[in-house]
Design a protein around this motif. Structure first.
Motif, short mmCIF file in Angstrom:
data_model
loop_
_atom_site.label_atom_id
_atom_site.label_comp_id
_atom_site.label_asym_id
_atom_site.label_seq_id
_atom_site.Cartn_x
_atom_site.Cartn_y
_atom_site.Cartn_z
N VAL A 106 -8.33 10.02 0.51
CA VAL A 106 -7.36 9.44 -0.53
C VAL A 106 -7.33 7.79 -0.43
O VAL A 106 -7.22 7.31 -1.56
N ALA A 107 -7.46 7.46 0.81
CA ALA A 107 -7.48 6.05 1.14
C ALA A 107 -8.75 5.44 0.16
O ALA A 107 -8.52 4.29 -0.09
N TYR A 124 1.84 6.73 -6.86
CA TYR A 124 0.72 7.77 -7.30
C TYR A 124 1.09 9.26 -7.16
O TYR A 124 1.13 9.92 -8.43
N TRP A 174 -0.85 15.40 -2.69
CA TRP A 174 -2.33 15.99 -2.48
C TRP A 174 -2.41 16.97 -1.85
O TRP A 174 -3.64 17.69 -2.20
N MET A 220 -7.71 5.63 -3.51
CA MET A 220 -6.69 4.57 -3.95
C MET A 220 -7.00 3.29 -3.88
O MET A 220 -6.81 2.32 -4.79
N SER A 238 1.36 8.29 3.99
CA SER A 238 0.66 9.04 3.60
C SER A 238 0.95 10.65 3.90
O SER A 238 0.54 11.49 3.09
N TRP A 262 0.84 4.34 -2.88
CA TRP A 262 0.59 5.63 -2.55
C TRP A 262 1.73 6.48 -3.13
O TRP A 262 1.41 7.43 -3.62
N THR A 287 -2.55 3.30 4.70
CA THR A 287 -1.42 3.09 4.75
C THR A 287 -0.62 3.78 6.12
O THR A 287 -1.37 4.46 6.66
N SER A 333 2.75 11.75 1.27
CA SER A 333 1.90 11.91 0.07
C SER A 333 1.11 13.12 0.24
O SER A 333 0.57 13.71 -1.04
N THR A 357 0.90 -1.20 -0.04
CA THR A 357 0.03 0.12 0.26
C THR A 357 0.91 1.43 -0.03
O THR A 357 0.50 2.28 -0.67
#
Length: 382
Positions: free
Chosen positions: A273-274, A247, A254, A277, A299, A244, A294, A302, A240
């Motif tokens: 986001v979770a 991406y 993000w 994804m 995260s 992330w 994650t 991200s 995971t």
């Protein structure tokens, strides 16, 4: 090899998963080592001499609160519609997944938060206290009391799994194993630890096999143990995190729109986001509200990019500052607090930091135990 193939900056993955944790574990060990040693010393010296009657009030309160919380949960979701019931009676594995979403994630806020408080805090504390008596019964060969306490622990694990999330029951059972390790000062053969884990995990293993309507063949049992012990605890958190990072390296970070606790400030711009994804994943058994959670290490990068590296040290330090609070607790509450915090930290491999603090029992557990601290007897044991 997969990491180098998928990521434009593969070394970032190793920096986040290897260098960063080791660096800050070294820092906090040097900073708070005396506090940790002090807590561990108190646990080892006094835990065995605390009588069970000292926990009578705390267990009674937990029982009343637990009955009320589970009752509220079952009023909102009748037993036959829970994820746990669907594991045994559903015609398809997706039935229990849908039931889990509807019974917890889509339930009213009061149901969600109180039930999480039960399985993340109350259940853990109760099992720690019961396990103390369980171990004493085992040492004294009091088999009737031993069987009763073991049955009660398994029942609590099942109540924690009513929504259909087997991980809740796993953590309840794991708290029992950690408790015994503290009681015996970790002086136990590694083979005994492994066998104990395998025995206790047979409950969630059975639930997993039932969910997919498999038979209890040796092949299915071994496959499910591998799924729970290795894939979900080691491989999935890495997968995971890799997803992330892949991406955001292709599309950009993000920003604050992805941070859930800032949702009131981002309004319509907020992105779950979770959930996003998860919906991007093609190989999944889930529903529209499913989440690909994650670790906060992945995260927060991200969301914030390299700025997260400035934040990480403070987050690591904050976890150890809680040891200062733990050390001041009544000696009778040290073991429940220590086991509770250990389990919360284990969840950091697949859950965001602020979720651990607010929803997974880290802060709520410490607050609850601090309130109980004033109610416990102040009579010294040393």
């Amino acid at each position: 090899m997969e990491i180098f193939q998928r990521l434009e900056q593969p070394y970032l993955f190793f920096a986040l998963t290897q260098v960063l944790p080791l660096l800050f574990c070294f820092i906090v060990q040097r900073t708070y080592i005396n506090t940790a040693k002090n807590i561990y010393s108190k646990l080892y010296q006094t835990n065995k001499i605390i009588p069970e009657k000292d926990y009578k009030f705390l267990l009674s309160l937990i029982f009343v609160l637990s009955v009320a919380i589970v009752g509220i949960f079952l009023l909102n979701t009748p037993l036959k519609k829970t994820g746990l019931f669907q594991i045994f009676s559903g015609s398809d594995a997706l039935d229990s997944t849908i039931a889990r979403e509807e019974s917890l994630k889509n339930a009213p806020a009061v149901v969600r938060y109180t039930y999480v408080f039960f399985n993340k805090v109350l259940a853990i504390i109760a099992v720690v206290i019961i396990t103390r008596g369980l171990y004493r019964n085992f040492k004294n060969k009091q088999w009737k009391s031993f069987a009763l306490k073991l049955t009660l622990i398994l029942f609590i694990a099942l109540m924690s799994s009513l929504s259909g999330a087997r991980s809740h029951g796993i953590y309840v059972l794991l708290s029992s194993i950690i408790t015994i390790l503290f009681i015996v000062n970790f002086e136990v053969p590694i083979l005994t630890i492994v066998i104990s884990i395998l025995v206790l995990l047979f409950v969630p293993v059975s639930l997993q096999i039932n969910k997919f309507h498999g038979n209890f063949s040796l092949e299915n049992i071994l496959f499910t143990y591998n799924e729970i012990l290795l894939r979900r605890s080691i491989k999935v958190p890495m997968e995971t995190g890799l997803t992330w990072l892949d991406y955001v390296q292709r599309h950009g970070i993000w920003g604050i729109n992805g941070i859930s606790f800032l949702k009131p400030f981002t309004g319509d711009n907020y992105v779950n986001v979770a959930n996003y994804m998860m919906n991007q994943s093609s190989d999944r058994l889930s529903v529209d509200s499913g989440l690909m959670n994650t670790s906060f290490i992945f995260s927060y990068y991200s969301y914030m990019g390299y700025f997260a590296f400035i934040l990480y040290p403070f987050l690591f330090m904050l976890l150890d500052i809680s040891l200062k609070v733990t050390r001041k607790l009544n000696i009778r509450l040290l073991l429940p607090a220590t086991v509770l915090l250990c389990l919360c930290c284990i969840n950091l491999v697949n859950t965001e930091y602020h979720t651990i603090l607010l929803s997974y029992g880290y802060l709520t557990g410490l607050v609850f135990l601090s309130i109980m601290n004033k109610r416990m007897s102040k009579r010294s044991l040393t």
